[in-house]
Design an enzyme around this catalytic site. Sequence first.
Site, short mmCIF file in Angstrom:
data_model
loop_
_atom_site.label_atom_id
_atom_site.label_comp_id
_atom_site.label_asym_id
_atom_site.label_seq_id
_atom_site.Cartn_x
_atom_site.Cartn_y
_atom_site.Cartn_z
CG HIS A 137 7.55 4.22 8.47
ND1 HIS A 137 8.03 3.01 8.73
CD2 HIS A 137 6.69 3.94 7.70
CE1 HIS A 137 7.34 1.91 8.01
NE2 HIS A 137 6.48 2.52 7.32
CG ASP B 55 5.32 0.32 3.57
OD1 ASP B 55 4.27 0.31 3.17
OD2 ASP B 55 6.19 0.64 3.06
#
Length: 264
Positions: free
Chosen positions: A91, A146
Amino acid sequence: MPYQTITLNIGDDGVARIVLNRPDAANALDLQMTLDLMDAAIELDHEPSARCIVMEGAGGRFFCAGGDLSAFEKAGDKSAHLVKAMTTNLHSAMSRLARGDAPVIAKVAGTAAGGGLSVALGCDLIIASDEAKFTMAYTRAGLSPDGSSTFYLPRLVGLRRAYDLALTNRVLSAAEAEDWGLINRVVPASELDAFVDDMATQLAAGPTAAFGRTKRLLLEGSYSSLETQMERESRAIAESVASVDGKEGLNAFLNKRKPSFNGQ
């Protein structure tokens, strides 16, 4: 730094190329690859010579098959710890690439599945061969998404289609993905390299800082109020018109010549 699971090269043309390099594992994301991607994103964030970024998968058959599920299973009781570490790294990489100045192109020759699709969605542009395939795949393994996909997916294809892709794991052909607005362009497999090279070279010669302001405006516009967004636009265009490339662009336009941008 030397990378174990990716390669990173920056050409004289200003194009940086990230290759996901685990072809024997379908270029699946493991802990080391997420670390490598995070470090590469940080490196590129501080490298002014990188004015366009192309990301692709080694071997051609897979862009990226998603997370390395065998690593999750091997982690046993530590699987949640492993996944949190991996997503923290991934991320961070995706955020830096999204908010950086350089346009990022995902060059998808084969299959983008699970986390691989998430990585592609987090790029600014997706150019795919006519042999490419796209699938969320997460819930097929009992997992949830995700890698930024739940942010981008409904914004690109709408909530109903996002539910369809995320819950049924429907596989889209490249043509279907283009029709749904999931990707930007489909080209014949034999033409993919040349097409992306040409696009990347053109973008790398463009007004990089202005591209960055534009990227951030488009990203922030999906959740800002009208007035907040217009204030951001006002500030960004004021910065642009006073910049080196802004002055060059205006002069070139008024004098009917091709601009020569340096990225500032």
